[in-house]
Enzyme design. Structure first.
Site, PDB file in Angstrom:
ATOM      1  N   GLY A 158      52.609  37.171  56.470  1.00  0.00           N
ATOM      2  CA  GLY A 158      52.299  36.910  55.071  1.00  0.00           C
ATOM      3  C   GLY A 158      51.218  35.855  54.957  1.00  0.00           C
ATOM      4  O   GLY A 158      51.067  35.021  55.857  1.00  0.00           O
TER       5      GLY A 158
ATOM      6  N   GLN B 252      46.034  29.407  50.988  1.00  0.00           N
ATOM      7  CA  GLN B 252      45.890  29.130  52.424  1.00  0.00           C
ATOM      8  C   GLN B 252      44.473  29.405  52.931  1.00  0.00           C
ATOM      9  O   GLN B 252      44.110  28.945  54.016  1.00  0.00           O
ATOM     10  CB  GLN B 252      46.887  29.964  53.240  1.00  0.00           C
TER      11      GLN B 252
ATOM     12  N   CYS C 160      54.728  29.102  59.397  1.00  0.00           N
ATOM     13  CA  CYS C 160      53.668  29.235  58.395  1.00  0.00           C
ATOM     14  C   CYS C 160      52.332  29.126  59.104  1.00  0.00           C
ATOM     15  O   CYS C 160      52.161  28.254  59.968  1.00  0.00           O
ATOM     16  CB  CYS C 160      53.820  28.113  57.361  1.00  0.00           C
ATOM     17  N   LEU C 161      51.389  29.980  58.734  1.00  0.00           N
ATOM     18  CA  LEU C 161      50.076  29.942  59.382  1.00  0.00           C
ATOM     19  C   LEU C 161      49.343  28.638  59.081  1.00  0.00           C
ATOM     20  O   LEU C 161      48.433  28.267  59.815  1.00  0.00           O
ATOM     21  CB  LEU C 161      49.229  31.146  58.947  1.00  0.00           C
TER      22      LEU C 161
ATOM     23  N   HIS D 246      58.644  32.912  50.409  1.00  0.00           N
ATOM     24  CA  HIS D 246      57.809  31.911  51.083  1.00  0.00           C
ATOM     25  C   HIS D 246      56.372  31.953  50.537  1.00  0.00           C
ATOM     26  O   HIS D 246      55.773  30.911  50.241  1.00  0.00           O
ATOM     27  CB  HIS D 246      57.852  32.179  52.598  1.00  0.00           C
ATOM     28  N   GLU D 247      55.844  33.168  50.373  1.00  0.00           N
ATOM     29  CA  GLU D 247      54.449  33.301  49.909  1.00  0.00           C
ATOM     30  C   GLU D 247      54.315  32.922  48.430  1.00  0.00           C
ATOM     31  O   GLU D 247      53.338  32.271  48.050  1.00  0.00           O
ATOM     32  CB  GLU D 247      53.923  34.725  50.143  1.00  0.00           C
TER      33      GLU D 247
ATOM     34  N   HIS E 115      53.987  29.287  47.994  1.00  0.00           N
ATOM     35  CA  HIS E 115      52.621  28.778  48.230  1.00  0.00           C
ATOM     36  C   HIS E 115      51.830  28.710  46.924  1.00  0.00           C
ATOM     37  O   HIS E 115      51.022  27.799  46.729  1.00  0.00           O
ATOM     38  CB  HIS E 115      51.858  29.688  49.200  1.00  0.00           C
TER      39      HIS E 115
HETATM   40 ZN   LIG Z   1      53.204  29.864  54.677  1.00  0.00          ZN
END
Ligand SMILES: [Zn+2]
Length: 172
Positions: free
Chosen positions: A45, A50, A94-95, A136-137, A140
């Site tokens: 995701g 991000q 998380c990226l 989660h997304e 963000h």
């Molecule tokens: Zn994340």
């Protein structure tokens, strides 16, 4: 085109993102870039902030079984319509917080509405990994990271590790 992923801490990861007004070709291109960036990472995701874009757009694909076709999913203005009382605990990553993982408890099932890449309103229920990932997304888009669910000590420890990682990257 792949885009660079912001690493925590970054003020852009703490902002509440603005709703998308209409789905332009530029936004569709951004969604394609985000999918490419996510698959390349690899991740399941990615949210627009991000990659430094403060708009309400997320992409995800939580297909894990080998041999199963990929399911690239693009959501503009995603909203959680309802959430189950039953919860699920997953080890999340998380990226924007590379190589750090922690258990987070969230509703097990959620119903989500969103605008798809053709501008159509969609509504669908998710459970399992998809439910965790979509929550989660969407977090963000509200400036919230998974480490915000952890205790202060653990959060600070991870943040310090990320600051160190960023310093090391800046020297390279
Ligand atoms: Zn994340």
């Amino acid at each position: 085109m792949k885009r660079p992923i912001l690493i925590h801490p970054d003020p852009r990861l703490k902002k509440v993102c603005a709703p998308v007004a209409d789905i332009s070709d530029d936004l569709r291109k951004l969604a394609d870039d985000m999918l490419e960036t996510m698959y390349d990472a690899p991740g399941i995701g990615l949210a627009a902030p991000q990659v430094g874009v403060l708009e309400r757009l997320i992409v995800l694909d939580c297909v894990k079984e080998e041999g199963e076709p990929p399911k690239p999913t693009v959501m503009f203005n995603p909203e959680i319509v309802s959430a189950s009382e039953e919860t699920n605990t997953y080890e999340e990553g998380c990226l924007s917080i590379p190589e750090q993982f922690a258990e987070v408890t969230r509703p097990k099932e959620v119903e989500v509405s969103w605008i798809d890449r053709d501008g159509k309103l969609q509504k669908q229920g998710f459970d399992g990994l998809w439910a965790t990932c979509v929550q989660h997304e969407i977090d963000h888009l509200n400036g919230k990271l998974f480490i915000d669910y952890l205790g202060a000590m653990k959060r600070q420890m991870i943040t310090r590790k990320m600051q160190k990682l960023k310093r090391e990257k800046a020297r390279m």
